[in-house]
Design a protein around this motif. Structure first.
Motif, PDB file in Angstrom:
ATOM      1  N   VAL A  80      39.285  19.086  42.902  1.00  9.56           N
ATOM      2  CA  VAL A  80      38.849  18.305  41.749  1.00  9.56           C
ATOM      3  C   VAL A  80      40.021  17.964  40.840  1.00  9.56           C
ATOM      4  N   GLN A  81      39.829  16.910  40.073  1.00  9.01           N
ATOM      5  CA  GLN A  81      40.712  16.639  38.943  1.00  9.01           C
ATOM      6  C   GLN A  81      40.174  17.434  37.752  1.00  9.01           C
ATOM      7  N   ARG A  82      41.066  17.975  36.952  1.00  9.79           N
ATOM      8  CA  ARG A  82      40.648  18.847  35.856  1.00  9.79           C
ATOM      9  C   ARG A  82      41.292  18.407  34.554  1.00  9.79           C
ATOM     10  N   GLY A  83      40.519  18.496  33.465  1.00  8.08           N
ATOM     11  CA  GLY A  83      41.074  18.141  32.169  1.00  8.08           C
ATOM     12  C   GLY A  83      40.286  18.729  31.028  1.00  8.08           C
ATOM     13  N   LEU A  84      40.617  18.273  29.823  1.00  8.46           N
ATOM     14  CA  LEU A  84      39.954  18.708  28.603  1.00  8.46           C
ATOM     15  C   LEU A  84      39.464  17.488  27.840  1.00  8.46           C
ATOM     16  N   MET A  85      38.425  17.692  27.037  1.00  6.14           N
ATOM     17  CA  MET A  85      37.825  16.590  26.299  1.00  6.14           C
ATOM     18  C   MET A  85      37.576  16.999  24.852  1.00  6.14           C
ATOM     19  N   ASP A  86      37.990  16.130  23.930  1.00  5.05           N
ATOM     20  CA  ASP A  86      37.760  16.337  22.494  1.00  5.05           C
ATOM     21  C   ASP A  86      36.352  15.858  22.170  1.00  5.05           C
ATOM     22  N   MET A  87      35.472  16.771  21.738  1.00  2.37           N
ATOM     23  CA  MET A  87      34.052  16.463  21.589  1.00  2.37           C
ATOM     24  C   MET A  87      33.601  16.310  20.142  1.00  2.37           C
ATOM     25  N   ALA A  88      34.519  16.082  19.206  1.00  2.00           N
ATOM     26  CA  ALA A  88      34.129  15.953  17.793  1.00  2.00           C
ATOM     27  C   ALA A  88      33.110  14.837  17.591  1.00  2.00           C
ATOM     28  N   SER A  89      32.239  15.008  16.604  1.00  7.15           N
ATOM     29  CA  SER A  89      31.256  13.978  16.251  1.00  7.15           C
ATOM     30  C   SER A  89      31.786  13.145  15.077  1.00  7.15           C
ATOM     31  N   ALA A  90      30.998  12.182  14.636  1.00  6.84           N
ATOM     32  CA  ALA A  90      31.405  11.358  13.495  1.00  6.84           C
ATOM     33  C   ALA A  90      31.335  12.130  12.188  1.00  6.84           C
ATOM     34  N   SER A  91      30.596  13.230  12.166  1.00  3.84           N
ATOM     35  CA  SER A  91      30.410  13.973  10.926  1.00  3.84           C
ATOM     36  C   SER A  91      31.116  15.314  10.891  1.00  3.84           C
ATOM     37  N   SER A  92      31.641  15.780  12.041  1.00  3.58           N
ATOM     38  CA  SER A  92      32.239  17.113  12.059  1.00  3.58           C
ATOM     39  C   SER A  92      33.096  17.307  13.300  1.00  3.58           C
TER      40      SER A  92
END
Length: 469
Positions: A80-92
């Motif tokens: 697999v390809q592996r990574g990270l994701m920034d999951m911030a919302s519009a409010s926090s």
């Protein structure tokens, strides 16, 4: 080097480089997928999975089952390809599940609690509706209500994630081919505020309706399927495994995933399906180690079903991820940490089962016995049992069970820590970057670090679906 030694070492020397069989296999897969369109997409979410949850489930699997988890096995084999994701919302910077799923579903960050509604009231068309308009079959599979935040974020827009009766009504007009999980009370006329029988609405639109495993298995592949297997969320996997009734009547996440693939796989235009292990998040909120590990492993079994299909099919992209961390559990150093962690293998029930089975009139002896029964003979002290019992004088019942917010989940986890060596930083979401792995065509285009909203565009692009809707 003799052939026997070559095979024993499991490696092949080429110009001073050593290639393991796993690496060679991985390269074949990646070359095979390079440049191909993702006809099908299976998007898998272990809701609320902190990295410690992934690690402990893998460690449990190695120590109990003698093999790595299926997820980590994909890493070991370099498949697999592996990574990270920034999951911030519009409010926090700390998102909730509604905003997290909406960032993937609608391609925009929205405020916590809303579904694909922008900060100025914009309505963003969710990705599954886009794929449906492009001619693909669509599926939703979850262990919580099918109207809950994560499946809804891929499917609808709403000012509030709590409008689950309304979301059930919206689903009836979307034409999705598979909707499967919990949430009977949002479809049942007797429990809906408007008294509308949503099952009849779906049947009139040509759906099969299943309420148990046998009905699910019997559902024909040539009709869309709505299946709800419990009033709200499905049982935790730990409790499911200990109950013959549950095992016979309520499917596992892997079984639902397999059935859904069978319903969707033969369409010439392909399919897109979201699969969610929603109760991983609920267990983290409850600091419930047995619930957490076993539901993560149930998700892991579903990962195997999806990847096995993708390997045979050759045109399916599998995305494996989480929407946010929760409670950040982990093992704490100590002389008995190995022994304590292995004790969890013998836990037969969740903390929810323990605490929901206690009443205000129970003696300390009865409380101690219930915990011992569920937790492999752990015997807490009288004072600890009295402290647990003290919560029930003010606990309130709702729909026949105690409101979990009034029960001593945190206290019980703190007591268990002496015997499990598992610690928790909180009982709520955290701002961790999310782990993401991809297998299949399009995976080679994945960036090692991405913003959550990039996923929306990415999925459309690898499927070669124009973002014009």
């Amino acid at each position: 080097m003799k052939r026997r030694e070559l095979l024993k070492n499991g490696s092949l020397a080429l110009g001073g480089l050593f290639l393991t069989p796993f690496t060679a296999k991985a390269n074949i897969f990646k070359e095979e997928f390079d440049g191909k369109k993702a006809k099908n997409i299976i998007f898998m979410v272990s809701d609320g999975m902190s990295i410690g949850t992934l690690q402990m489930a893998d460690m449990y699997s190695r120590r109990k089952l003698g093999r790595p988890s299926h997820w980590l096995s994909l890493y070991e084999q370099n498949l697999v390809q592996r990574g990270l994701m920034d999951m911030a919302s519009a409010s926090s910077v700390v998102t909730d599940s509604a905003a997290a799923s909406s960032s993937w579903g609608g391609g925009h960050r929205v405020t916590n609690g809303s579904l694909n509604i922008g900060v100025n009231g914009e309505e963003y068309l969710p990705i599954l509706q886009k794929f449906k308009k492009a001619g693909k079959k669509i599926g939703l599979v979850t262990t919580v209500p099918v109207t809950h935040a994560t499946p809804a974020g891929f499917s609808v827009y709403s000012k509030s994630r709590n409008s689950q009766e309304e979301i059930a009504s919206v689903y009836s007009g979307l034409g999705f081919e598979v909707i499967m999980g919990g949430g009977n009370k949002y479809f049942d006329a007797a429990q809906r505020k408007d008294k509308k029988d949503m099952y009849t609405v779906f049947r009139n639109k040509g759906y099969s309706v299943a309420r148990n495993k046998a009905e699910m298995n019997a559902a024909p592949a040539n009709k869309p399927l709505l299946a709800t297997f419990d009033e709200d969320a499905l049982p935790y996997s730990t409790d499911h495994l200990s109950s013959s009734f549950m095992k016979n009547n309520i499917p596992t996440l892997a079984e639902m995933t397999s059935k859904a693939i069978g319903q969707l796989k033969d369409d010439k235009n392909g399919f897109v399906m979201q699969v969610e292990a929603g109760k991983v998040d609920w267990a983290a909120h409850g600091n419930d180690i047995s619930g957490l590990i076993y539901d993560q492993l149930a998700f892991d079994d579903a990962v195997k079903v999806a990847v096995d299909f993708a390997k045979k099919d050759g045109n399916t992209l599998v995305v494996i991820t989480t929407d946010h961390g929760n409670a950040n559990p982990g093992l704490i150093y100590g002389k008995k940490v190995d022994e304590n962690f292995d004790r969890i293998q013998k836990f037969s029930q969740t903390n929810e089962w323990i605490l929901q089975g206690i009443s205000s009139g129970d003696s300390t002896a009865k409380i101690k016995e219930r915990i011992s029964q569920a937790n492999a003979g752990i015997m807490i002290s009288d004072d600890q049992a009295k402290e647990i019992q003290s919560y029930y004088a003010k606990a309130q019942m709702e729909d026949g069970v105690y409101n979990p917010r009034h029960l001593p989940f945190k206290l019980l986890s703190q007591i268990q820590q002496e015997y499990t060596s598992v610690g928790w930083i909180s009982m709520d979401h955290s701002a961790d970057y999310s782990e993401v792995a991809m297998f299949g065509p399009g995976s080679e285009k994945m960036k090692s670090f991405m913003k959550n909203t990039d996923m929306h565009t990415f999925l459309l692009k690898v499927a070669e679906v124009e973002n014009k809707f």
